[in-house]
Design a protein around this motif. Structure first.
Motif, mmCIF file in Angstrom:
data_model
loop_
_atom_site.group_PDB
_atom_site.id
_atom_site.type_symbol
_atom_site.label_atom_id
_atom_site.label_comp_id
_atom_site.label_asym_id
_atom_site.label_seq_id
_atom_site.Cartn_x
_atom_site.Cartn_y
_atom_site.Cartn_z
ATOM 1 N N ALA A 136 0.429 -1.237 0.166
ATOM 2 C CA ALA A 136 -0.163 0.553 -0.319
ATOM 3 C C ALA A 136 1.015 1.349 0.308
ATOM 4 N N CYS A 137 2.360 1.222 0.973
ATOM 5 C CA CYS A 137 3.238 2.795 0.432
ATOM 6 C C CYS A 137 2.939 2.442 -0.874
ATOM 7 N N SER A 138 3.561 1.389 -1.173
ATOM 8 C CA SER A 138 4.561 2.263 -2.242
ATOM 9 C C SER A 138 3.853 2.077 -3.632
ATOM 10 N N SER A 139 2.544 1.820 -3.503
ATOM 11 C CA SER A 139 1.569 2.002 -4.657
ATOM 12 C C SER A 139 1.301 3.638 -4.201
ATOM 13 N N ALA A 140 1.165 4.237 -3.004
ATOM 14 C CA ALA A 140 0.718 5.287 -2.682
ATOM 15 C C ALA A 140 1.734 6.698 -2.730
ATOM 16 N N LEU A 148 -9.075 10.017 -0.689
ATOM 17 C CA LEU A 148 -9.791 9.567 0.515
ATOM 18 C C LEU A 148 -9.639 7.726 0.282
ATOM 19 N N ALA A 149 -9.629 7.263 -1.134
ATOM 20 C CA ALA A 149 -10.206 5.765 -1.262
ATOM 21 C C ALA A 149 -9.174 5.551 -0.641
ATOM 22 N N ASP A 150 -7.557 5.518 -0.855
ATOM 23 C CA ASP A 150 -6.295 5.179 -0.687
ATOM 24 C C ASP A 150 -5.706 4.628 0.656
ATOM 25 N N SER A 151 -6.307 5.293 1.524
ATOM 26 C CA SER A 151 -6.587 5.307 3.228
ATOM 27 C C SER A 151 -7.886 4.454 3.941
ATOM 28 N N THR A 152 -9.170 3.908 3.103
ATOM 29 C CA THR A 152 -9.929 3.370 3.691
ATOM 30 C C THR A 152 -9.789 2.913 5.179
ATOM 31 N N GLU A 153 -9.299 1.491 4.795
ATOM 32 C CA GLU A 153 -8.585 0.506 6.026
ATOM 33 C C GLU A 153 -8.488 1.506 7.330
ATOM 34 N N LEU A 154 -7.346 2.627 7.147
ATOM 35 C CA LEU A 154 -6.934 2.741 8.149
ATOM 36 C C LEU A 154 -8.277 3.640 8.613
ATOM 37 N N ARG A 155 -8.273 4.480 8.370
ATOM 38 C CA ARG A 155 -9.436 5.688 8.599
ATOM 39 C C ARG A 155 -10.932 4.643 9.538
ATOM 40 N N VAL A 156 -10.961 3.534 8.626
ATOM 41 C CA VAL A 156 -12.304 3.172 9.626
ATOM 42 C C VAL A 156 -11.400 2.687 10.885
ATOM 43 N N LEU A 157 -9.657 1.855 10.814
ATOM 44 C CA LEU A 157 -9.755 1.647 12.174
ATOM 45 C C LEU A 157 -8.864 2.646 13.365
ATOM 46 N N LEU A 158 -8.564 3.456 12.728
ATOM 47 C CA LEU A 158 -8.436 4.632 13.669
ATOM 48 C C LEU A 158 -9.665 5.229 14.075
ATOM 49 N N SER A 159 -10.727 5.927 12.961
ATOM 50 C CA SER A 159 -12.132 5.914 14.013
ATOM 51 C C SER A 159 -12.284 5.166 14.970
ATOM 52 N N ILE A 160 -12.513 4.260 14.943
ATOM 53 C CA ILE A 160 -13.069 2.812 16.134
ATOM 54 C C ILE A 160 -11.838 3.358 17.167
ATOM 55 N N LEU A 203 3.169 4.488 18.699
ATOM 56 C CA LEU A 203 3.472 3.679 17.498
ATOM 57 C C LEU A 203 2.060 4.734 16.586
ATOM 58 N N LEU A 204 1.902 5.867 17.670
ATOM 59 C CA LEU A 204 1.190 6.725 17.012
ATOM 60 C C LEU A 204 2.351 8.216 16.139
ATOM 61 N N PHE A 205 3.054 8.075 16.505
ATOM 62 C CA PHE A 205 4.195 8.609 16.876
ATOM 63 C C PHE A 205 4.927 8.045 14.995
ATOM 64 N N THR A 206 5.154 6.932 15.476
ATOM 65 C CA THR A 206 6.070 6.584 14.640
ATOM 66 C C THR A 206 4.878 6.430 12.972
ATOM 67 N N MET A 207 3.807 6.345 13.211
ATOM 68 C CA MET A 207 2.838 7.087 11.923
ATOM 69 C C MET A 207 3.420 8.907 11.432
ATOM 70 N N VAL A 208 3.611 9.462 12.739
ATOM 71 C CA VAL A 208 4.167 9.965 11.993
ATOM 72 C C VAL A 208 4.930 10.517 10.741
ATOM 73 N N PHE A 219 -1.188 7.564 5.058
ATOM 74 C CA PHE A 219 -1.765 8.109 6.317
ATOM 75 C C PHE A 219 -2.964 8.776 6.465
ATOM 76 N N PRO A 220 -3.517 9.000 6.777
ATOM 77 C CA PRO A 220 -4.890 9.811 7.328
ATOM 78 C C PRO A 220 -4.372 10.510 8.640
ATOM 79 N N MET A 221 -3.637 11.692 8.272
ATOM 80 C CA MET A 221 -2.855 11.998 9.481
ATOM 81 C C MET A 221 -3.948 12.659 10.525
ATOM 82 N N LYS A 222 -4.753 13.729 9.632
ATOM 83 C CA LYS A 222 -5.670 14.815 11.098
ATOM 84 C C LYS A 222 -6.093 13.061 11.608
#
Length: 800
Positions: A136-140, A148-160, A203-208, A219-222
């Motif tokens: 996913a990273c390399s394709s992005a 929005l479509a590129d981060s669907t799974e991440l957005r759902v997980l982070l929202s929950i 883990l979240l700092f690593t994402m940033v 990555f959905p930074m907000k």
């Protein structure tokens, strides 16, 4: 126009509904229905003709267990559908609710149920998988435009996860006992190194940092930043918890209690009127000239028997930063005229009047005020809001100068011996000692110096494993990367930043797949993008302030290293650049569409949006998140520059005074307080002319900011105002920080004090692991290093 007072109450966060609505972009609105459809499709097969809110708790647990099992399937699309069904539960099964209150009630119930069934841990494993998903990273990275479509799974997980953290974090009066117990357990889990041996925040700092290094632009930074901020807020505590921890910390160190509760003092403060700007002064001068002309024409007209003088009085704006807005009736008019010099000389405009014209400009006397009881004649302040403070260093400096003057020699750090000093000096020292304030930081620095000097005598320091300590320990190896990444995001989201090709794209989780084609869609997306940036600024400013305050309370050198990284990463000019805009328009910005905010949009029928309704925006007097962000950034700037002359000089060099003075136009007491603090510390460097031209601002500083006895902030004769070796100051601080870190966290810290084996036989008898290729080149090594080297044996017989 003078701005009205803003009825704003500062706190850890906004109202819960506002915090939940800011999680979602307006572009994500269609996904609410998608979540509901996936849930109902799966739920119908489990419980026919029944609704979620009709099930018993046991039946609900059974269904959640079924969803938990389905999360572990290998099919990515099936996992996403199950995650959306869980998100719908966390959102409060809104299709079965009639009001927003019902949605919040069921959201709370479901979130505690999901947590107790172990959903958070399962989501964490899925999040780790998504972060490490290199495909996913390399394709992005290769994509020219990310949506929005590129981060669907991440957005759902982070929202929950965000809904779970935020809902469990907020306490309510009607919480059940088991919910309160679950909150404490969850808080300890998030702050402990239970997730892959490190706290969840890391883990979240690593994402940033991964996002900012352009390795994962999807990555959905907000959402990441909001979740990171709320995790830190939950695990470490908010501002009121900080105050309680500070009180307990002082008790532990046997220090006297705090003179006042700063939170209560600031809340009780009233805003002051802002000083006049350069434009207002120009208008005022023009009005005075018009008034002068009108008076002359009135004089001519009066000779002819017609006097419209009373109709043409000039209007002069009262520019006052005086809280009490009362004219002193005991002063004569001449003194009053002298006081009311124009304030702002940033544009080089002097408010002086030609002395020859002065008699022409004199205003007609105002009508006499209505009679009042003599007790109400003058509204004097009841007292200054803050108790004054004195440092030990200030008393030492005062005694040193007094002894030099009256005796001719000094006694070092002795603050008790007053022999030979006149009586007034005794009284002064007594007053200084009454207001002496010893901070926790001073005690920590003193203890650290002792540990550095006597490492063997004092032994190991017992470090309490607090959540702050564990977070610092985890952040330390990559601290500079985390700080730089946060400041990059802050720069990209600042309204004053220009779009550059090499800047970070923070709009990956707001831009739709298909760009808008109508004017209405473009307006909606424009509002969404601005709102998105404002939320990012809010999250980063609150996060940095929390980190600084918690690290300062935990250990002063932890705070200093974060501060130094921020300063070296140009945080000071970045914040000043942020404020170098029309701050009133930023605070009153209306980048929100109320009917699209969650949970309103999922309960009520959606009205038809028009360009007029979007332009009108909401009816609020100000934007809470923007005012919150401004206050946080000012507080960060204060924390970075307090007692640091080199950084105060940075404020002067970057010409912060006019920028900060413009920020005083916001009539909110807390914001004005932190602006005035920043102006106070640099006043001595700004010169006499600036002080003379800004007496109203100086008066406001005197009224609102804490007094430090012996602090010559208004005159500039202090020793600290002399030229300073600023680089040496930062280097000395850096050296102290490195000593602290190596003593406390270096794994090989006792290398210098390890026992040494002095026995020749045991040393020679030790087996030494040699590399494999050494055997092949052993003879060559002997020839080169031993046999070919001349040995001077007589050198051993000589004395060294």
């Amino acid at each position: 126009m003078e701005s009205p007072n803003l009825e704003f109450e500062y706190g850890d966060t906004d109202a819960l509904t506002a915090e939940l609505s800011e999680l979602y972009s307006y572009t994500e609105e269609p996904e609410f229905a998608l979540n509901r459809d996936y849930f109902e499709e799966d739920f119908r097969s489990h419980a026919r003709d029944r609704r979620w809110i009709e099930l018993t708790v046991e039946e609900q647990k059974t269904y959640v267990m079924r969803l938990l099992d389905a999360l572990e399937v290998t099919d990515r699309d099936k996992r996403l559908k199950v995650a959306r069904a869980i998100l719908y539960l966390a959102q409060g099964v809104f299709d079965e609710c009639d009001t927003e209150v019902d949605v919040l009630h069921w959201s709370r119930h479901n979130v505690f149920l999901l947590y107790n069934m172990g959903i958070f841990t399962a989501l964490l494993e899925l999040l780790s998988m998504e972060i490490d998903n290199n495909q996913a990273c390399s394709s992005a990275v290769r994509k020219p435009a990310i949506s929005l479509a590129d981060s669907t799974e991440l957005r759902v997980l982070l929202s929950i996860m965000y809904l779970m953290v935020e809902t469990i974090r907020v306490q309510t009066e009607d919480d059940r006992p088991e919910w309160r117990a679950a909150r404490e357990v969850f808080k300890n889990e998030l702050g402990s190194p239970l997730y892959n041996g490190e706290p969840f925040a890391l883990l979240l700092f690593t994402m940033v940092t991964k996002f900012c290094s352009m390795n994962a632009p999807h990555f959905p930074m907000k959402k990441v930043l909001l979740l990171l901020w709320k995790t830190i807020l939950f695990t470490l505590g908010g501002f009121e918890e900080l105050q309680e921890m500070k009180v307990r910390g002082r008790e532990r160190l046997n220090l006297p209690p705090l003179p006042e509760d700063s939170i209560k003092v600031v809340r009780a403060m009233r805003a002051a009127s802002p000083p006049a700007s350069a434009m207002e002064l120009i208008e005022q001068q023009q009005q005075q000239k018009r008034g002068r002309r009108s008076r002359r024409s009135a004089f001519v007209d009066s000779l002819e028997g017609d006097s419209p003088f009373a109709k043409k009085q000039p209007l002069v704006k009262q520019d006052s930063l005086d809280t009490y807005n009362e004219r002193d009736p005991f002063k004569n008019d001449d003194a009053r005229d002298e006081e009311e010099d124009p304030e702002d000389t940033d544009s080089g405009i002097e408010g002086e009047v030609d002395p020859l014209d002065r008699d022409v400009i004199i205003q007609p006397p105002p009508p006499p005020p209505p009679l009042r009881p003599p007790t109400e004649r003058v509204n004097f302040p009841k007292g200054l809001p803050w108790a004054p403070k004195v440092r030990e260093k200030d008393i030492e400096h005062f005694l040193e100068t007094s002894r030099n003057k009256f005796i001719g020699f000094t006694l070092g750090n002795d603050t008790d011996t007053l022999v030979g000093l006149p009586r007034p000096i005794h009284e002064s020292v007594k007053t200084l000692k009454q207001h002496k304030y010893v901070s926790i930081a001073e005690v920590q620095i003193k203890k650290e110096d002792e540990l550095q000097q006597c490492p063997m005598t004092l032994g190991e320091e017992e470090v309490e494993e607090t959540p702050t300590e564990m977070l610092y320990l985890g952040m330390l190896p990559n601290l500079s990367q985390y700080v730089i990444a946060l400041l990059k995001l802050l720069l990209a989201a600042a309204p004053t930043s220009k779009a550059k090709t090499d800047s970070i794209n923070i709009l990956a989780d707001v831009l739709p797949e298909e760009m808008p084609i109508t004017v209405l869609q473009s307006m909606k997306l424009g509002i969404d993008v601005n709102r998105h940036k404002e939320i990012i600024v809010k999250a980063i400013s609150a996060l940095l302030l929390l980190l600084l305050k918690h690290f300062k309370l935990n250990h002063i050198y932890q705070f200093e290293i974060v501060s130094q990284h921020l300063v070296f990463a140009n945080c000071i000019p970045l914040i000043l650049k942020f404020f170098n805009q029309n701050i009133m328009s930023y605070i009153s910005a209306k980048n929100s569409i109320c009917v699209l905010d969650f949970p309103h949009c999922v309960v009520h029928e959606m009205p038809e949006l028009t360009a007029e309704s979007l332009e009108a925006g909401d009816t609020n007097q100000f934007c809470w998140r923007n005012l919150f962000s401004c206050i946080n950034l000012l507080r960060i700037l204060n924390k970075l520059t307090k007692w640091k002359h080199s950084r105060t000089m940075m404020l002067v060099v970057f010409k912060s005074a006019p920028i900060l003075k413009r920020a005083l136009k916001v009539k909110q007491a807390m914001m004005q307080l932190y602006v005035l603090k920043l102006l106070k510390i640099q006043t001595k460097y700004l010169g006499r002319q600036w002080r003379k031209s800004n007496m109203k601002t100086m008066s406001a500083i005197y009224q609102k900011v804490r007094h430090r006895l012996n602090d010559d902030w208004a005159y500039g004769n202090d020793i600290d105002a002399r030229p300073w070796d600023f680089q040496a100051e930062e280097c000395a601080l850096r050296e102290s920080i490195e000593k602290f870190n190596s003593r406390r966290y270096d794994r090989n810290k006792n290398g210098d004090f390890a026992p040494v084996d002095n026995c020749l036989q045991s040393v020679l008898g030790q087996r030494v692991e040699l590399p494999e290729d050494f055997h092949y080149s052993y003879e060559m090594w002997l020839e080169r290093e031993v046999f070919s080297q001349p040995i001077q044996w007589e050198g051993l017989l000589q004395n060294p």
